[in-house]
Scaffold this motif. Structure first.
Motif, PDB file in Angstrom:
ATOM      1  N   LYS A 264      14.720 -10.218  -1.152  1.00  0.00           N
ATOM      2  CA  LYS A 264      13.723 -10.432  -0.100  1.00  0.00           C
ATOM      3  C   LYS A 264      13.302  -9.114   0.543  1.00  0.00           C
ATOM      4  O   LYS A 264      12.110  -8.848   0.736  1.00  0.00           O
ATOM      5  CB  LYS A 264      14.265 -11.396   0.954  1.00  0.00           C
ATOM      6  CG  LYS A 264      14.432 -12.827   0.456  1.00  0.00           C
ATOM      7  CD  LYS A 264      14.931 -13.735   1.569  1.00  0.00           C
ATOM      8  CE  LYS A 264      15.075 -15.174   1.068  1.00  0.00           C
ATOM      9  NZ  LYS A 264      15.581 -16.073   2.138  1.00  0.00           N
ATOM     10  N   LYS A 265      14.285  -8.273   0.869  1.00  0.00           N
ATOM     11  CA  LYS A 265      13.972  -6.990   1.497  1.00  0.00           C
ATOM     12  C   LYS A 265      13.209  -6.091   0.533  1.00  0.00           C
ATOM     13  O   LYS A 265      12.281  -5.370   0.931  1.00  0.00           O
ATOM     14  CB  LYS A 265      15.256  -6.298   1.958  1.00  0.00           C
ATOM     15  CG  LYS A 265      15.969  -7.037   3.081  1.00  0.00           C
ATOM     16  CD  LYS A 265      17.253  -6.321   3.492  1.00  0.00           C
ATOM     17  CE  LYS A 265      17.956  -7.085   4.607  1.00  0.00           C
ATOM     18  NZ  LYS A 265      19.231  -6.419   4.999  1.00  0.00           N
TER      19      LYS A 265
ATOM     20  N   ARG B  89       9.561  -7.262   0.367  1.00  0.00           N
ATOM     21  CA  ARG B  89       8.787  -6.797   1.512  1.00  0.00           C
ATOM     22  C   ARG B  89       8.382  -5.335   1.331  1.00  0.00           C
ATOM     23  O   ARG B  89       7.250  -4.950   1.620  1.00  0.00           O
ATOM     24  CB  ARG B  89       9.590  -6.966   2.807  1.00  0.00           C
ATOM     25  CG  ARG B  89       9.659  -8.395   3.302  1.00  0.00           C
ATOM     26  CD  ARG B  89      10.030  -8.448   4.782  1.00  0.00           C
ATOM     27  NE  ARG B  89      11.330  -7.857   5.024  1.00  0.00           N
ATOM     28  CZ  ARG B  89      12.468  -8.533   5.049  1.00  0.00           C
ATOM     29  NH1 ARG B  89      12.467  -9.836   4.807  1.00  0.00           N
ATOM     30  NH2 ARG B  89      13.608  -7.922   5.308  1.00  0.00           N
TER      31      ARG B  89
ATOM     32  N   LYS C 164       5.633  -5.057  -1.220  1.00  0.00           N
ATOM     33  CA  LYS C 164       4.349  -5.495  -0.669  1.00  0.00           C
ATOM     34  C   LYS C 164       3.744  -4.423   0.219  1.00  0.00           C
ATOM     35  O   LYS C 164       2.543  -4.143   0.155  1.00  0.00           O
ATOM     36  CB  LYS C 164       4.556  -6.793   0.111  1.00  0.00           C
ATOM     37  CG  LYS C 164       3.268  -7.402   0.652  1.00  0.00           C
ATOM     38  CD  LYS C 164       3.549  -8.726   1.353  1.00  0.00           C
ATOM     39  CE  LYS C 164       2.247  -9.329   1.879  1.00  0.00           C
ATOM     40  NZ  LYS C 164       2.502 -10.623   2.586  1.00  0.00           N
ATOM     41  N   MET C 165       4.599  -3.794   1.044  1.00  0.00           N
ATOM     42  CA  MET C 165       4.121  -2.734   1.933  1.00  0.00           C
ATOM     43  C   MET C 165       3.634  -1.523   1.128  1.00  0.00           C
ATOM     44  O   MET C 165       2.610  -0.918   1.437  1.00  0.00           O
ATOM     45  CB  MET C 165       5.244  -2.292   2.879  1.00  0.00           C
ATOM     46  CG  MET C 165       5.631  -3.345   3.916  1.00  0.00           C
ATOM     47  SD  MET C 165       7.220  -2.968   4.721  1.00  0.00           S
ATOM     48  CE  MET C 165       6.899  -1.333   5.323  1.00  0.00           C
TER      49      MET C 165
END
Length: 975
Positions: free
Chosen positions: A337-338, A341, A344-345
Motif C-alpha cells: 500500500k505504501k 502511494r 502514484k505520487m
C-alpha cells in the motif's frame, strides 16, 4: 669456608649460536656481534627468517616466559624450545615482523605509537567541554541550583538521591559495600537495582559495574527544602562533586518509569540543563565502551548495502532492479500500500527503470520517505550527507521505508550462512552517521583544545600536527600540565617523521598500511620507548620505501645501535645491506639447497666471496641486465581513467598503454595504492568482469574494449587455515588426486579423486582429521603437538596410503618440494605447467603441503602469480601487482622479470607498484606520482619510458633512475 678464588666471567661480546637446525638450517654455528647493525641476506627461502625469528626471537620469547611463575604461565601461550644446541649472550629481544593483514580494525597509527594516549591525557586535563547539544562551554552548577531543579518536578514525584561510588569499573567491589555500610546508609543501587548493603550481591569480577549509595528518598512537596539541601550536600561530598537523582516520570502513554538525571558542580549546561561527568582519558578512548560512539562502537564506520552494487538502475522493480530479490512482489507484499502511494505520487510503476524515476521519488524509493513535514530535497548528489539518508531510511512510519532499509532488515534475519555471505558482498563500509567517522561518543567529540576536538587533531598528518602543536598557547597553570605531555607527543611524532612516515595521520587504521609502513610505525614506537641493551629483530623494513628515504631509515637504525642495542635486519635492499656493520649471507640456494652460512663479515668481505650470491651482486660480478629494447605503446590501445580523486589523488587523468610492462612509482604516500588498488582495479572488476566492487571516485574509464579481465595479485594470505597450502591454492592438488584415482589399485578399490583429499572424510585419518598431528594442552608447559599415532603424521588412513603412483603415496607427494614434484609429474602437462610456473617465480623450494599461515606475504604473492602464469594464456588481461619484489633476492628478481615479460609477450598488460630500481629500469612505461606523500602528493609528476623519467628534475624516482641508467651505460661502454 670457601677458599676458591672469585672468577669474574665477562659477558659474551656476541650472540653465540651453535647447532641451529630450525626448518632448513643445516646445524649452523654463527656469532652475531652485540651493538652492531647486522644484516642477514640471501635468496628467498634460504633460512634468514628461520635464524632471525624462529631461532633467536623464539628462544628469547621462551626464556622470558620461563621467568614467570607457574601460575601465570598457564595463562600464556607456552612455546617449545627451538631446535638449537646452544644460544649464549642473548639480550631481551624486540621483534618487528611483516604485517600479515587486517586483524584489529581498532588499531591506528596513534594507538600503536602511544601518541593518541598522550593526547587523550592532554584533552582530559586541559580540554574545555562544550555541551554536545548547545555547543557552549559548560559552567558550574551549585547545590542551590540542583535543589531548584528538583523542586520544579511535579508535586508528589518520588525521588532518590544517589552518591556514585563506582562508575563502570570491573571488580567485585566488596570493600565499597562495607564502606557504604560504615557510613550509615542501608541501601545502595547496583547496576540499576536497589540492594541491601548488609547482604550485597556477588558481582562478576570480570564485568563492569556501577554502584551508588542511596543517600535519601523523598517525595517532592512544599517544606522539604532544608532536608533536600542537606541530602544534596552530603551526596556531592561523598560523590566528589557528582550526584545522581533518580525520579519518577510519565511517558507519552501515561506509564510511569524511573529516569536518572546526572548533576555535577562543574559540568552543567545553563541552556539545556544537562550535566556531564568529569573528563577522563577514557572519555576519548574509542576502544572503551565509555568513550566510543554507541552506533559504530568506536570503528568510525558501519556496513550497509551499497545502492550501486545491489541495484540495477536500468531495470524496474518488477524485473530485477533489486539484484538480491528473485520475487520482488513477494518481498514487498507487506509494504504494497505504501509503495503504491509512492508510485502514484512519482508517476512510475513496477516496470519503470530506476534511472527514469523522478529524482525526488527515486531517493524516497531507495532511502525511504520522511514524514510529510520533513519532506525536502534528498538528492545525495546535491550534497546530502549519509546521516540525512540514514534518517530518511529510519524515520517515521508514515511512508515507504525504503529498499535499502528493507534489505537491511531481511539481511539481519537471514539464517542461511551461504546466502548471508553472498549478500554480504553487496555491502560496504560507510562513515558512521552518528559520529561522522570520529569514533568517539558525543562528549569526547565536544571537548576542545585551542578550538579543535581530538578527532580533528588526529586527522592531521604527522608533519602538520607537529607544526600545530608547536604553536599552541596555554595559561600558566595549563602550561604546567600540558608541557610534559606535549614533549612526549612531539618526540614520538619526530620519530615517525624520521622513518619517513610524516604523511600518515594518527587516525590511519593499521590494517590499511603496507608491511613496510607497519614495521616503521613499530620502529618509531620502539624509538619512543628509548630502550637500551636489547636486540631488535626486523624483517625487510625497506618494503614500500622509496630510495629517497633509505638514508632516513638507515639513520634510524644507526640511532638504535648508538643506544647500545643490537639490530638484526633481514633485508634484500642494497642500500641497507651496504650500511651493515656485519653481513651474514645465508644460502647458497633456497629450501634444501639453503640453510648454510655462505659468507659473513664486513660488506667488503662478503663481496670477495665468490660462492656468495649476495657478494656476486654487490661486487658487480653479476647484475640484473638492462633491457635491450622497450615495447612501444600503440596509440589505439590505451586504458584511460579520468578524474581519479581517491584519498589524496587530485582529480588526475592517467593513461596506461596496454600490452606493456608498466611501473607506477613515487615516494611513500604519493597515491600509488589509491590509484590502483582502490580505484582502477575495483573499477575494472565492476565494468569488465561485472563483479560487485566499490571503486574510489572517478569520472570516466576508457579503453575497456581491449580488456577481457583483470587479475589483482597482492600479498594477502592464500588462506588462514593450516589446511590451505600451495598445492590446494594453485589447483595442482586436484590434478594430482586425479592421477592417483586413475591408478590400477585405486580403480580396483573404487577410489575416486575425493578419496585422496585430507579435507574430507573417507580417505583422511579421522583421528587427526587430516592434519597429521594432535594437540595436547598442557597447563604449565607448552602445548604439545604429537604425531598422530594412527597415521604417523601422514594425514591419510592406511587404505588410502596403499595406493601408490611410481612407488609414492599421496602423503609422499605432499612432502615433495615444487621442483621435485615438477620432475616427478613431468609426463602430465596440466600438472607440469602449474608446477613449472611456481618454480619459475622462485618457489621451487616450497613443499606442496606447506601450511598457508607459514608463508610470507611475498611468497603468497608469488604463489598467486605462479598460479596465474600456469593457466592457459589468452591475452587481453590486466595484471596488477603490489611490490612483487618483496622478499626477493637479486637473483630472484631476475627470474621475476622474466615471468613478467613472458606475460606481456602473451598480449597481457602488467602494472606493478614498485620501488626497486632494477625493476623500474626494466619497465616499458613509468607513471611517477608525487611529488611528495600525503596532501603534497596525488599528482602525476612524469610519464614515459625510464629514459624520459630520468630527465625530469622534479621526479625523485627520475633522480635515482638517472644514476642507475648512467651506471648501466658506463658498464656497457667498458665492456
Amino acid at each position: 669456608m670457601n677458599t676458591q678464588p672469585q672468577i669474574s666471567i665477562p659477558s659474551p661480546s656476541a650472540i653465540r649460536i651453535r647447532g641451529a637446525r630450525v626448518h632448513n638450517l643445516k646445524n649452523i654455528d654463527v656469532d652475531i656481534p652485540h651493538e652492531r647493525l647486522v644484516v642477514l641476506s640471501g635468496p628467498s627461502g634460504s633460512g634468514k627468517s628461520s635464524l632471525a625469528f624462529d631461532t633467536i626471537f623464539a628462544e628469547a620469547q621462551r626464556a622470558y616466559l620461563e621467568t614467570l611463575s607457574p601460575y601465570l604461565r598457564q595463562f600464556c601461550l607456552q612455546l617449545p624450545q627451538p631446535d638449537v644446541d646452544l644460544i649464549e649472550g642473548l639480550p631481551p629481544v624486540v621483534a618487528i615482523a611483516q604485517w600479515a593483514g587486517a586483524s584489529q580494525p581498532r588499531s591506528t597509527v596513534g594507538t600503536i605509537t602511544e601518541v593518541y594516549d598522550f593526547l587523550r591525557l592532554l584533552y582530559a586535563k586541559v580540554g574545555v567541554l562544550h555541551c554536545p547539544h548547545c555547543a557552549v562551554p559548560l559552567g558550574s552548577q551549585s547545590p542551590e541550583n540542583i535543589a531548584t531543579e528538583l523542586m520544579r518536578l511535579p508535586e508528589g514525584t518520588r525521588v532518590m538521591i544517589l552518591a556514585p561510588f563506582v562508575f563502570q569499573k570491573r571488580g567485585e567491589h566488596k570493600e565499597v559495600f562495607r564502606h557504604i555500610q560504615k557510613l550509615g546508609f542501608p541501601r545502595a543501587r547496583v547496576d540499576g537495582a536497589i540492594v541491601d548493603v548488609e547482604d550485597p550481591p556477588l558481582l562478576d569480577a570480570g564485568a563492569s559495574h556501577s554502584i551508588e549509595a542511596v543517600i535519601d528518598r523523598v517525595i517532592v512537596r512544599a517544606g522539604i527544602d532544608s532536608r533536600l539541601m542537606e541530602s544534596i550536600h552530603l551526596a556531592l561530598k561523598l560523590g566528589q562533586g557528582v550526584l545522581i537523582v533518580c525520579h519518577e516520570e510519565c511517558d507519552s502513554q501515561g506509564e510511569t518509569r524511573w529516569v536518572d538525571r546526572f548533576f555535577s558542580t562543574t559540568r552543567h549546561c545553563a541552556q539545556c540543563g544537562e550535566s556531564y561527568p568529569e573528563l577522563e582519558p577514557r572519555t576519548f578512548s574509542f576502544n572503551s565502551p565509555y568513550g566510543a560512539c554507541a552506533r559504530c562502537q568506536g570503528l568510525g564506520e558501519i556496513e550497509q548495502f551499497d545502492p550501486d552494487l545491489v541495484l540495477d538502475w536500468n531495470k524496474g522493480l518488477g524485473n530485477g532492479a533489486v539484484k538480491l530479490w528473485t520475487d520482488p512482489r513477494e518481498s514487498l507484499k507487506h509494504h504494497e500500500k505504501k509503495l503504491a502511494r509512492l508510485m502514484k505520487m512519482g508517476k512510475f510503476d513496477w516496470h519503470t527503470p530506476l534511472v527514469k524515476i523522478p529524482k525526488e521519488y527515486q531517493i524516497q524509493l531507495i532511502y525511504g520517505q520522511k514524514p510529510s513535514h520533513m519532506q525536502g530535497a534528498m538528492n545525495p548528489t546535491d550534497g546530502e550527507t549519509s546521516a540525512s539518508r540514514t534518517e530518511a531510511a529510519n524515520s517515521g512510519r508514515s511512508g515507504f521505508l525504503g529498499l535499502l532499509h528493507l534489505l537491511e532488515v531481511e539481511y539481519e534475519l537471514l539464517a542461511d550462512g551461504r546466502k548471508r555471505r553472498a549478500w554480504a558482498s553487496y555491502r560496504k563500509p560507510v562513515t558512521c552517521p552518528d559520529c561522522g567517522g570520529a569514533r568517539l561518543g558525543p562528549i569526547g567529540r565536544s571537548v576542545l583544545v585551542a578550538g579543535l576536538p581530538l578527532h580533528q587533531l588526529s586527522a592531521m598528518n604527522v608533519d602538520d600536527l607537529q607544526s600545530y602543536l608547536a604553536q599552541l598557547a596555554f595559561s600558566p597553570l595549563e602550561q604546567m600540565v600540558a608541557e610534559p605531555i606535549l614533549r612526549e607527543v612531539q618526540s614520538r611524532l619526530g620519530f615517525l617523521k624520521q622513518v619517513g612516515l610524516g604523511y600518515l595521520s594518527l587516525n590511519r587504521p593499521i590494517d590499511t598500511l603496507s608491511g613496510g609502513e607497519f614495521q616503521r610505525v613499530r620502529l618509531a614506537s620502539g624509538l619512543g620507548a628509548a630502550l637500551t641493551n636489547v636486540c631488535y629483530v626486523l624483517d625487510e623494513l625497506s618494503i614500500g620505501l622509496h630510495p629517497r628515504d633509505n638514508a632516513r631509515l638507515i639513520s634510524t637504525l644507526r640511532e638504535l645501535v648508538d643506544h647500545h642495542n643490537t639490530v638484526i635486519v633481514v633485508e634484500h635492499d642494497e642500500a641497507v645491506i651496504r650500511a651493515a656493520d656485519w653481513l651474514i649471507d645465508i644460502g647458497p640456494g633456497a629450501g634444501e639447497q639453503g640453510g648454510q652460512i655462505v659468507a659473513q663479515g664486513t660488506v667488503a668481505d662478503v663481496e670477495r666471496e665468490i660462492s656468495s650470491p649476495t657478494g656476486r651482486y654487490l661486487s658487480g660480478r653479476e647484475r640484473i641486465e638492462f633491457p635491450r629494447s622497450r615495447r612501444t605503446p600503440k596509440r589505439s590501445r590505451w586504458l584511460v581513467i579520468e578524474g581519479a580523486a581517491t584519498n589524496n589523488l587530485k582529480n588526475i587523468n592517467v593513461e596506461f598503454p596496454l600490452g606493456t610492462f608498466i611501473c607506477v612509482t613515487g615516494v611513500s604516500g604519493s597515491g600509488k595504492s589509491s590509484l590502483l588498488a582502490q580505484t582502477l582495479v575495483p573499477a575494472l572488476k565492476k565494468e569488465v568482469m561485472k563483479l560487485p566492487a566499490s571503486p574510489g571516485p572517478y569520472s570516466r574509464l576508457r579503453g575497456l574494449k581491449h580488456i577481457d579481465r583483470v587479475v589483482e595479485i597482492d600479498q594477502t594470505p592464500i588462506g588462514r587455515s593450516p589446511r590451505s597450502n600451495p598445492a590446494t591454492y594453485s589447483g595442482v592438488f586436484d590434478e594430482i588426486r586425479k592421477v592417483f584415482a586413475e591408478t590400477r589399485e585405486a580403480r580396483r578399490l573404487g577410489f575416486g579423486p575425493s578419496r585422496f583429499s585430507f579435507n574430507t572424510p573417507g580417505g583422511r585419518c579421522e583421528l587427526c582429521e587430516g592434519l597429521g598431528v594432535r594437540r595436547i594442552e598442557m597447563d604449565f608447559l607448552p602445548d604439545m603437538y604429537t604425531i598422530c599415532p594412527r597415521c604417523l603424521g601422514r594425514r591419510f588412513n592406511q587404505q588410502t596410503l596403499e595406493v601408490r603412483y611410481r612407488e609414492k603415496t599421496i602423503a609422499d607427494v605432499l612432502e615433495m618440494s615444487v621442483s621435485e614434484a615438477r620432475q616427478f609429474f613431468e609426463n602430465f602437462p596440466s600438472i607440469s605447467r602449474l608446477l613449472s610456473s611456481l618454480d619459475d617465480v622462485g618457489l621451487g623450494y616450497l613443499r606442496l603441503g606447506q601450511p598457508a599461515h607459514t608463508l610470507s606475504g611475498g611468497e603468497a604473492q608469488r604463489i598467486k602469480l605462479g598460479t596465474e602464469l600456469g593457466r592457459v594464456q589468452h591475452g587481453r588481461t590486466v595484471y596488477v601487482m603490489d611490490e612483487p619484489t618483496t622478499g626477493l633476492h637479486f637473483q630472484d628478481i631476475q627470474r621475476l622479470l622474466m615471468v613478467i615479460h613472458r606475460l606481456v609477450d602473451a598480449g597481457n598488460t602488467v602494472i606493478v607498484v614498485e620501488h626497486h630500481l632494477d625493476v623500474i629500469k626494466s619497465a616499458d612505461w613509468i607513471i611517477d606520482l608525487g611529488p611528495e606523500g600525503g596532501r603534497a602528493g596525488g599528482e602525476i609528476v612524469a610519464v614515459g619510458p625510464p629514459e624520459e623519467i630520468a630527465k625530469v628534475e622534479r621526479s625523485h624516482t627520475g633522480r635515482y633512475l638517472k644514476q642507475i641508467l648512467n651506471s648501466c651505460a658506463s658498464d656497457s661502454s667498458a665492456q
